[in-house]
Design a protein around this motif. Structure first.
Motif, PDB file in Angstrom:
ATOM      1  N   MET A   1      38.542  12.546 -18.479  1.00  0.00           N
ATOM      2  CA  MET A   1      37.106  12.666 -18.665  1.00  0.00           C
ATOM      3  C   MET A   1      36.350  11.875 -17.576  1.00  0.00           C
ATOM      4  O   MET A   1      35.239  12.247 -17.201  1.00  0.00           O
ATOM      5  N   SER A   2      36.958  10.820 -17.060  1.00  0.00           N
ATOM      6  CA  SER A   2      36.330  10.024 -16.001  1.00  0.00           C
ATOM      7  C   SER A   2      36.169  10.833 -14.714  1.00  0.00           C
ATOM      8  O   SER A   2      35.233  10.603 -13.946  1.00  0.00           O
TER       9      SER A   2
ATOM     10  N   HIS B   1      20.667  12.777 -17.009  1.00  0.00           N
ATOM     11  CA  HIS B   1      21.742  12.799 -18.001  1.00  0.00           C
ATOM     12  C   HIS B   1      22.417  14.163 -18.017  1.00  0.00           C
ATOM     13  O   HIS B   1      21.833  15.171 -17.614  1.00  0.00           O
ATOM     14  N   THR B   2      23.632  14.172 -18.508  1.00  0.00           N
ATOM     15  CA  THR B   2      24.365  15.415 -18.682  1.00  0.00           C
ATOM     16  C   THR B   2      23.614  16.284 -19.682  1.00  0.00           C
ATOM     17  O   THR B   2      23.228  15.804 -20.761  1.00  0.00           O
TER      18      THR B   2
ATOM     19  N   SER C   1      29.902  20.306 -24.289  1.00  0.00           N
ATOM     20  CA  SER C   1      30.679  21.309 -23.552  1.00  0.00           C
ATOM     21  C   SER C   1      31.183  20.757 -22.221  1.00  0.00           C
ATOM     22  O   SER C   1      32.171  21.252 -21.686  1.00  0.00           O
ATOM     23  N   PHE C   2      30.532  19.725 -21.666  1.00  0.00           N
ATOM     24  CA  PHE C   2      30.960  19.177 -20.378  1.00  0.00           C
ATOM     25  C   PHE C   2      32.098  18.183 -20.551  1.00  0.00           C
ATOM     26  O   PHE C   2      33.139  18.306 -19.923  1.00  0.00           O
TER      27      PHE C   2
ATOM     28  N   GLY D   1      37.183  20.291 -26.788  1.00  0.00           N
ATOM     29  CA  GLY D   1      38.548  20.086 -27.272  1.00  0.00           C
ATOM     30  C   GLY D   1      38.859  18.659 -27.697  1.00  0.00           C
ATOM     31  O   GLY D   1      40.003  18.340 -27.992  1.00  0.00           O
ATOM     32  N   VAL D   2      37.846  17.785 -27.739  1.00  0.00           N
ATOM     33  CA  VAL D   2      38.049  16.382 -28.108  1.00  0.00           C
ATOM     34  C   VAL D   2      37.395  16.127 -29.464  1.00  0.00           C
ATOM     35  O   VAL D   2      36.282  16.588 -29.708  1.00  0.00           O
ATOM     36  N   ARG D   3      38.097  15.386 -30.341  1.00  0.00           N
ATOM     37  CA  ARG D   3      37.491  15.002 -31.622  1.00  0.00           C
ATOM     38  C   ARG D   3      36.517  13.863 -31.380  1.00  0.00           C
ATOM     39  O   ARG D   3      36.865  12.865 -30.764  1.00  0.00           O
TER      40      ARG D   3
END
Length: 175
Positions: free
Chosen positions: A83-84, A102-103, A108-109, A113-115
């Motif tokens: 993710m980094s 900011h994102t 979605s970025f 797929g991450v909890r």
């Protein structure tokens, strides 16, 4: 008188003085050792380590972020390396545009797929150091709240130094 002790009292006093002198010299020596040890410990803690100078900006940002958390009684965050890389892409995009933002859609970025249940993002730019930008974050109530949020357990860190020497930083927290 030849200066030698002549009775038991004089012998005991002489031995006592000798023991007292040895004990006094021992205490002085131990005090000096303790003073030097204290000085070296304090100097080592205050001086920037040679290791800190060799850290990458991302590693240094991770270090100061966790330092701020630990200094305020909050457990440290673990870094998410994959993710980094996305956070670095975001920092490069900010540098290319010439302003911080900011994102737009972190779920979605970063979080596909991450909890996760909560997230926060700190972005910034500085001509100075990682330590300086961390101080600025800690002086800003919203950025400080992200850094010290105990619900955040992971972090993604992206840094990019542009051709003009400006350091662009993205710190994405989630939990």
């Amino acid at each position: 008188m030849n200066g030698l002790p002549t009775n038991r009292y004089q012998i005991q006093v002489g031995i006592t003085r000798k023991k007292t002198n040895i004990m006094r010299h021992t205490r002085i020596a131990l005090s000096r050792i303790a003073l030097v040890a204290t000085f070296l410990t304090a100097f080592t803690a205050l001086a920037p380590s040679a290791h800190a100078a060799t850290l990458t900006p991302r590693a240094r940002m991770y270090q100061v972020t966790n330092g701020s958390r630990l200094n305020n009684g909050v457990r440290k965050v673990d870094i998410h390396y994959t993710m980094s890389r996305l956070a670095r892409r975001h920092s490069i995009a900010m540098a290319n545009r010439g302003y911080i933002f900011h994102t737009s859609n972190p779920s979605s970025f970063y979080l596909k797929g991450v909890r996760w249940s909560t997230w926060g993002e700190n972005v910034g730019v500085t001509p100075g150091t990682i330590g300086g930008i961390e101080q600025a974050f800690m002086k800003s109530p919203d950025h400080r709240a992200n850094i010290l949020n105990s619900r955040f357990h992971r972090v993604a860190l992206g840094t990019y130094r542009d051709a003009n020497g400006y350091l662009w930083v993205t710190v994405f927290f989630y939990g």
